[in-house]
Design a protein around this motif. Structure first.
Motif, mmCIF file in Angstrom:
data_model
loop_
_atom_site.group_PDB
_atom_site.id
_atom_site.type_symbol
_atom_site.label_atom_id
_atom_site.label_comp_id
_atom_site.label_asym_id
_atom_site.label_seq_id
_atom_site.Cartn_x
_atom_site.Cartn_y
_atom_site.Cartn_z
ATOM 1 N N ILE A 169 0.898 -1.273 0.038
ATOM 2 C CA ILE A 169 -0.392 -0.433 -0.397
ATOM 3 C C ILE A 169 0.841 1.158 -0.007
ATOM 4 N N TYR A 170 1.606 1.118 0.658
ATOM 5 C CA TYR A 170 2.512 2.560 0.716
ATOM 6 C C TYR A 170 4.413 2.669 -0.170
ATOM 7 N N GLY A 171 4.698 0.764 -0.375
ATOM 8 C CA GLY A 171 5.604 1.149 -1.241
ATOM 9 C C GLY A 171 7.205 0.865 -0.618
ATOM 10 N N ALA A 172 8.140 1.619 -1.333
ATOM 11 C CA ALA A 172 9.388 1.350 -0.982
ATOM 12 C C ALA A 172 9.528 2.157 0.954
ATOM 13 N N ASN A 173 10.457 1.365 1.170
ATOM 14 C CA ASN A 173 10.609 1.888 2.703
ATOM 15 C C ASN A 173 9.378 0.765 3.625
ATOM 16 N N ALA A 174 8.559 0.646 3.822
ATOM 17 C CA ALA A 174 7.749 0.381 4.297
ATOM 18 C C ALA A 174 8.128 -1.152 4.841
ATOM 19 N N PHE A 175 9.220 -1.983 5.409
ATOM 20 C CA PHE A 175 9.657 -2.859 5.076
ATOM 21 C C PHE A 175 9.067 -3.996 6.424
ATOM 22 N N PHE A 176 9.612 -3.720 8.076
ATOM 23 C CA PHE A 176 9.551 -3.651 8.875
ATOM 24 C C PHE A 176 8.288 -2.707 10.122
ATOM 25 N N GLY A 177 7.892 -2.001 9.084
ATOM 26 C CA GLY A 177 6.683 -1.155 9.904
ATOM 27 C C GLY A 177 6.837 0.176 8.873
ATOM 28 N N VAL A 178 5.287 0.516 9.485
ATOM 29 C CA VAL A 178 5.152 2.178 9.285
ATOM 30 C C VAL A 178 4.760 3.085 10.705
ATOM 31 N N ILE A 179 5.475 4.338 10.506
ATOM 32 C CA ILE A 179 4.575 4.617 11.186
ATOM 33 C C ILE A 179 4.433 5.890 11.405
ATOM 34 N N ASN A 180 2.641 5.961 11.423
ATOM 35 C CA ASN A 180 2.217 7.317 11.055
ATOM 36 C C ASN A 180 2.021 8.333 12.562
ATOM 37 N N VAL A 181 2.328 9.774 12.317
ATOM 38 C CA VAL A 181 2.353 10.559 13.400
ATOM 39 C C VAL A 181 1.270 11.549 13.228
ATOM 40 N N ILE A 182 0.396 11.348 13.799
ATOM 41 C CA ILE A 182 -1.111 12.393 13.026
ATOM 42 C C ILE A 182 -1.190 13.896 13.852
ATOM 43 N N THR A 183 -1.133 14.625 13.632
ATOM 44 C CA THR A 183 -0.837 15.919 14.213
ATOM 45 C C THR A 183 -2.254 16.427 15.046
ATOM 46 N N ARG A 184 -2.469 17.031 15.650
ATOM 47 C CA ARG A 184 -3.743 17.735 16.485
ATOM 48 C C ARG A 184 -4.589 18.843 15.373
ATOM 49 N N ARG A 185 -5.068 19.212 15.563
ATOM 50 C CA ARG A 185 -5.650 20.753 15.311
ATOM 51 C C ARG A 185 -6.629 21.565 15.624
ATOM 52 N N ALA A 186 -6.407 22.678 15.289
ATOM 53 C CA ALA A 186 -6.536 24.322 16.066
ATOM 54 C C ALA A 186 -7.683 23.821 17.174
ATOM 55 N N THR A 187 -8.956 22.963 16.690
ATOM 56 C CA THR A 187 -9.582 23.121 17.608
ATOM 57 C C THR A 187 -9.113 21.954 19.082
ATOM 58 N N ASP A 188 -8.173 21.245 18.477
ATOM 59 C CA ASP A 188 -7.820 20.515 19.571
ATOM 60 C C ASP A 188 -6.671 21.162 20.985
ATOM 61 N N ILE A 189 -6.361 22.392 20.091
ATOM 62 C CA ILE A 189 -5.158 23.827 20.779
ATOM 63 C C ILE A 189 -5.831 24.937 21.099
ATOM 64 N N PRO A 190 -6.632 25.043 21.468
ATOM 65 C CA PRO A 190 -7.620 26.756 20.917
ATOM 66 C C PRO A 190 -7.112 27.338 21.546
#
Length: 674
Positions: A169-190
C-alpha cells in the motif's frame, strides 16, 4: 553521521542558523501575543479497553477502519499517553512499543524491529509519515526520530505504528513497519498556549502555539526552541594524556528549532513544517580528533503538504495530495593530521510529489481503495571537501523518479470473516518495476475473540548514498550502482482476546525472511568500503501484550517479545539483536487532579561488533497535573530513575564498541493556556 568508514568525514552548514532562529523567535512572539480561553484535551488514557478497540485507524489500509479489523497489528499511542509518561522525542515513544528497540550513538537514534537493527542503517527500513505524508528523504531514505524530527510531540494527537511489511500500500521503505504521526488540529489546541521546560544537562525548551477556528476554516501555528548543553562524557578508548583523560567536555550539545502550521478550509488542507537541529559529536567518530569542539552535524528538514478531499457520492470519496520536501545534511569533522584539518560532508535533497486516492463501498461487500502516486527527486546531491587547503573530494549530483499504482480491497466474506487483499506496482528509474502483495484473513470467532493471519512482501530500494557515495583515498568508500533492492517475506499469526470491557490480551507469532540484504563491507585489496547485496537473514519470534483499564482512570499496557534473528549463511545471531524485550507502562490518577505514569523497560544482552552489550532494565517516572490553577498544568519526570548504567552497541565508525548512555536525569514542564 553516514555509515561509511572514512578517516575523516562528512560536513556542516554554518549559514541558515541566524535566519532560522530569527523567524522561529518571531513566531514565538506572535503566538504568545494572542490570548483566548481554552479547555484541556480529553484523556483518552482513561477510556475502557472496549472503546479503545473500536478506535479507528487509517495507517494500515489507507482507509479508516477499526483496530480489530486492521490487516496488521497496530499500536496506538495517544496524546494522553505522551503526557502521562513524559516522552520527549518520537524515539522515546517508539521505545515503549511492543517489539521495537532503539539504539543511540550520542548523535542519532536508530530503530530496530523484531530483532533487526543493522549497524549503519539510518532507519531506512521504516516508513515515516506525518498525517499520511512520507518524510523519508531522497538521499539516505532515513526516518528521523530524535530531536531532528519535524514535529513537537506536544502537537501530536496520536501515533499509529503498523508492524510488518506495508509495501503493498505504501511502496518502498515500508519494510518492517509504518509509523504515522497524526498531528492535532486547531480545535484540539484552541487559543494561545505556551510551555516552558527545564532539565538535566542544561536542557531547556520553549513552545508557543495558537489555534483559531472561524466557521469552516481553522488554523494552528506553533513554534518550538530547544537547547541542551549536554553532559561531560568519559570514553576509556581515549584515556591518555594527549586526549584530556578521555573526557569529552561539553561536546554533547543539542539545539533544535521548529515551526509548524496546519490549516483547513472546507475540503482543502495545508501543512507546513520546518526543523533545524545541530548536534555535537562527543564520540570522535570516523577517526576524528577527540575533544575537538568543531565536530558537529546539522540536519534541516522542511515540508509543505496541500490536500483536497471530496465526497463524490454517499459511497465514494476522492482525496488529492500535492507535497514538497527538503532535507539538508551537513557535518564538520575535525582531524589533527594535515592536510585534512576540517572536513565537510553533506547532502542536498529536494523532491515534490502527488497522490490521488479513491475509496469506495459502491460494490456490496467490498471496500475498495484505488490510488496512484508520483514522486520527483529533482535534487539528490552529495559532496565532500577539505576546508583549508580546499580540496574537493566528492561532488555527485543525481535525480530520480518514482511512480506507483495500488489497489486494496476489504472483502466481507461473512459477518464474522474479512479478507483484506492489496497489490502495488512501483517503478523507479534506477530499480525498474516491482510488485508487492499482501493478504490478511480476519476472523471474528466470538464477539470477544479475533484471529488474524497475514502474509506480505515488501522491498527497500538502495538509496543514493549506498549507490553513489565514493571517496578514493584510504579508508574511503567505493560506489556500487548495481545494488539490487532488498526483499522481505513475512508471515504473521495473531490472536486477540477481550476480557470484559476493561482487559485485552494479544498474542502474535511471526517469521520474516530477508533476501539481498545490503551490507557494508571492506575490499581486501584496497581497504575501500562498499555496499553489496551479501546477506540473507531470517527472524522469527512471538509477542504477548496485555492492556487493562480501570474505571477510576488507571491504565496498564505491558508486553513481552521473544525474537531470534540470524544470518542464514553463517547461522550467527545478528548484531544488535536482543532476544528478549519487556515493556510496562502504568498510569493512574492520584490526589485530586494529579496523575502518575511509571514506565519499565528491559532489553536482554545483544551482540556488538566486537563483543556483547549487557542486558539492562530502566525505570522512568512522571507526575503531571490536569490543572493546578485555571489554565496552568505542571509535569515532572525522572528518567532512569534507579541510575542504571547501560550501553548501546557502536557501529563501524566508532572507536567505542559500546557507547554509554545517560544516568538519572530529570525534566520539569510548565504549560499555560491563556
Amino acid at each position: 553521521m553516514r555509515s561509511r568508514i572514512v578517516f575523516r568525514r562528512l560536513p556542516f552548514r554554518q549559514h541558515r542558523h541566524h535566519h532560522s532562529r530569527t523567524y522561529i523567535l518571531a513566531a514565538l512572539a506572535l503566538v504568545c501575543a494572542n490570548t483566548h480561553a481554552s479547555e484541556p484535551a480529553s484523556d483518552l488514557a482513561a477510556l475502557p479497553i472496549e472503546q479503545l478497540l473500536s478506535m479507528e485507524v487509517s495507517s494500515a489500509s489507507k482507509f479508516v477502519q477499526k483496530v480489530s479489523e486492521a490487516p496488521s497489528a497496530v499500536s496506538i499511542i495517544t496524546a494522553a499517553d505522551i503526557k502521562a509518561f513524559g516522552w520527549r522525542t518520537l524515539a522515546d515513544v517508539l521505545r515503549s512499543v511492543r517489539g521495537l528497540h532503539v539504539n543511540y550513538d550520542r548523535n542519532y537514534d536508530y530503530l530496530g524491529a523484531r530483532g533487526f537493527l543493522r549497524p549503519g542503517d539510518y532507519n531506512t527500513r521504516f516508513l515515516l509519515l506525518v498525517d499520511g505524508k512520507r518524510l523519508n528523504d531522497g538521499v539516505y531514505d532515513q526516518a528521523s526520530v530524535g530531536t531532528e524530527f519535524l514535529v513537537d510531540l506536544d502537537l501530536v494527537e496520536r501515533i499509529e505504528y503498523v508492524s510488518g511489511p506495508g509495501s503493498s500500500i505504501y511502496g518502498a521503505n515500508a519494510f518492517f513497519g509504518v509509523i504515522n504521526v497524526i498531528t492535532r488540529r486547531a480545535t484540539d489546541i484552541p487559543g494561545a498556549r505556551a510551555a516552558i521546560e527545564a532539565g538535566s544537562h542544561g536542557a531547556r525548551k520553549l513552545r508557543a502555539s495558537y489555534g483559531m477556528s472561524t466557521g469552516a476554516a481553522e488554523w494552528l501555528l506553533s513554534a518550538t526552541s530547544y537547547r541542551e548543553r549536554g553532559t561531560d562524557l568519559y570514553f576509556p578508548e581515549f584515556d591518555n594524556p594527549g586526549s584530556g583523560g578521555g573526557i569529552a567536555r561539553r561536546l554533547d550539545h543539542d539545539r533544535a528549532d521548529s515551526l509548524f502550521i496546519k490549516g483547513s478550509a472546507g475540503p482543502f488542507s495545508l501543512s507546513i513544517a520546518h526543523n533545524e537541529r545541530t548536534k555535537g559529536m562527543p564520540t570522535a567518530s570516523f577517526s576524528q580528533a577527540f575533544g575537538d569542539p568543531r565536530s558537529h552535524t546539522v540536519d534541516t528538514q522542511s515540508m509543505v503538504d496541500a490536500g483536497y478531499r471530496s465526497q463524490l457520492a454517499a459511497d465514494t470519496e476522492l482525496s488529492l495530495r500535492l507535497d514538497w520536501g527538503r532535507y539538508d545534511y551537513d557535518g564538520d569533522y575535525a582531524y589533527d593530521a594535515a592536510p585534512l584539518g576540517l572536513n565537510r560532508d553533506g547532502s542536498r535533497s529536494r523532491w515534490w510529489g502527488g497522490e490521488a486516492k479513491l475509496v469506495s463501498t459502491r460494490v456490496s461487500g467490498h471496500k475498495l481503495v484505488l490510488g496512484s502516486e508520483y514522486r520527483r527527486d529533482y535534487r539528490r546531491d552529495q559532496f565532500n571537501y577539505d576546508v583549508e587547503p580546499y580540496a574537493l573530494r566528492l561532488d555527485d549530483r543525481r535525480t530520480g523518479n518514482r511512480h506507483a499504482v495500488y489497489l486494496q480491497d476489504e472483502i466481507t466474506l461473512r459477518d464474522d470473516l474479512l479478507l483484506n487483499t492489496g497489490l502495488r506496482h512501483d517503478r523507479t528509474d534506477t530499480s525498474g518495476s516491482i510488485f508487492n502483495p499482501r493478504m490478511a484473513l480476519i476472523y471474528k470467532m466470538t464477539p470477544a475473540t479475533t484471529l488474524k493471519a497475514s502474509y506480505g512482501r515488501a522491498y527497500r530500494e538502495p538509496n543514493a548514498y549506498e549507490r553513489y557515495y565514493a571517496l578514493s583515498d584510504e579508508g574511503g568508500q567505493r560506489r556500487n550502482p548495481d545494488l539490487r533492492s532488498e526483499r522481505i517475506r513475512s508471515l504473521e499469526l495473531m490472536a486477540e482476546q477481550q476480557l470484559g470491557a476493561d482487559t485485552r490480551i494479544m498474542a502474535a507469532a511471526f517469521r520474516n525472511s530477508v533476501t539481498d540484504l545490503i551490507s557494508q563491507t571492506s575490499d581486501p585489496i584496497d581497504g575501500l568500503l562498499t555496499f553489496r547485496n551479501l546477506s540473507q537473514a531470517t527472524a522469527y519470534g512471538a509477542e504477548f501484550e496485555v492492556e487493562k483499564a480501570w474505571t477510576r482512570g488507571a491504565r496498564l499496557r505491558t508486553s513481552y517479545s521473544w525474537q531470534r534473528a540470524v544470518d542464514r549463511m553463517s547461522g550467527a545471531e545478528l548484531v544488535n539483536s536482543p532476544r528478549h524485550l519487556g515493556k510496562l507502562n502504568l498510569s493512574a490518577p492520584f490526589y485530586r487532579s494529579w496523575r502518575a505514569g511509571a514506565e519499565v523497560q528491559y532489553l536482554s544482552s545483544r551482540r556488538s561488533l566486537r563483543g556483547r552489550a549487557p542486558a539492562f532494565w530502566l525505570g522512568n517516572l512522571t507526575v503531571s497535573s490536569v490543572r493546578i490553577a485555571p489554565g496552568l498544568e505542571l509535569a515532572a519526570s525522572i528518567y532512569n530513575l534507579f541510575n542504571r548504567g547501560y550501553s548501546d552497541p557502536g557501529a563501524e565508525e566508532h572507536a567505542q564498541d559500546l557507547i554509554a548512555q545517560n544516568g538519572r536525569s530529570f525534566r520539569v514542564k510548565l504549560s499555560y493556556a491563556f
